[in-house]
Motif scaffolding. Structure first.
Motif, short mmCIF file in Angstrom:
data_model
loop_
_atom_site.label_atom_id
_atom_site.label_comp_id
_atom_site.label_asym_id
_atom_site.label_seq_id
_atom_site.Cartn_x
_atom_site.Cartn_y
_atom_site.Cartn_z
N VAL A 16 0.99 -1.37 -0.10
CA VAL A 16 0.02 -0.19 -0.03
C VAL A 16 0.79 1.38 0.06
N GLY A 17 1.79 1.16 0.73
CA GLY A 17 2.87 2.38 0.89
C GLY A 17 3.31 2.73 -0.42
N GLU A 23 2.84 6.88 -6.68
CA GLU A 23 1.95 7.79 -7.28
C GLU A 23 2.29 9.49 -7.03
N LEU A 24 3.15 9.46 -5.82
CA LEU A 24 3.53 10.81 -5.61
C LEU A 24 4.83 11.27 -5.86
N ASP A 25 5.63 10.19 -6.94
CA ASP A 25 6.47 10.52 -7.73
C ASP A 25 7.88 10.27 -6.86
N PHE A 26 7.93 9.33 -5.99
CA PHE A 26 8.89 8.71 -5.19
C PHE A 26 9.38 7.64 -5.96
N LEU A 27 10.63 7.25 -5.95
CA LEU A 27 11.32 5.96 -6.25
C LEU A 27 11.38 5.13 -5.15
N PHE A 104 -1.34 3.51 8.01
CA PHE A 104 -1.27 4.90 7.43
C PHE A 104 -2.01 4.72 6.16
N ASP A 105 -2.82 5.68 5.49
CA ASP A 105 -3.43 5.84 4.17
C ASP A 105 -3.19 6.54 3.25
N ARG A 106 -3.67 6.90 1.97
CA ARG A 106 -3.46 7.76 1.15
C ARG A 106 -3.47 9.37 1.51
N LYS A 107 -4.47 9.46 2.39
CA LYS A 107 -4.60 10.87 3.00
C LYS A 107 -3.23 11.38 3.89
N ARG A 116 6.82 17.04 -0.58
CA ARG A 116 8.21 16.82 -0.65
C ARG A 116 8.71 16.35 -2.02
N ALA A 117 8.06 15.50 -2.55
CA ALA A 117 8.45 14.79 -4.06
C ALA A 117 8.56 15.87 -4.98
N ILE A 118 7.51 16.68 -4.72
CA ILE A 118 7.59 17.98 -5.97
C ILE A 118 8.64 19.05 -5.50
N ALA A 119 9.01 19.13 -4.39
CA ALA A 119 10.21 20.06 -4.00
C ALA A 119 11.39 19.53 -4.57
#
Length: 120
Positions: A16-17, A23-27, A104-107, A116-119
């Motif tokens: 899940v993580g 999807e948040l653009d992390f590897l 934890f969940d998506r929210k 943080r991924a965008i930054a």
């Protein structure tokens, strides 16, 4: 792209993580125990690391990563099931950057890591 490792004995939590953080653009990479996580970190340190507090060797893993060259730069999130002050303090003393409540969940993951991924 920033690197993220999820270290948890639960396949479901890691899956899940991984899906949400990818999807948040992390590897995203995974480790099912502390020794596997340590081996992977010795090859390449992640930018972010989630460590399950219920896993054997969790505190030792945090301490070992902090002792590595570049280990102080890793943002380590100690994942706890409840806000247990004793566990939180053990994690903080070992070198955890912050804490996450489990499950934890998506929210939650989007709120904590989304910008943080965008930054990067």
């Amino acid at each position: 792209m920033q690197r993220f490792m999820i270290t948890d004995s639960s396949d479901v939590v890691r899956k899940v993580g991984r899906r949400i953080l990818s999807e948040l653009d992390f590897l995203v990479s995974e480790a099912s125990n502390a020794s596997e996580a340590l081996s992977r970190c010795q090859m390449e340190l992640p930018d972010y690391l989630i460590v399950d507090s219920g896993m054997d060797g969790a505190i030792d893993l945090i301490v070992a990563i902090r002792a590595m060259e570049g280990g102080k730069e890793v943002k380590i999130y100690y994942c706890v099931i409840e806000a247990d002050l004793k566990k939180l303090m053990m994690g903080k003393r070992a070198g955890a950057t912050d804490f996450l409540l489990k499950p934890f969940d998506r929210k939650i993951l989007t709120a904590v890591f989304g910008n943080r991924a965008i930054a990067a």
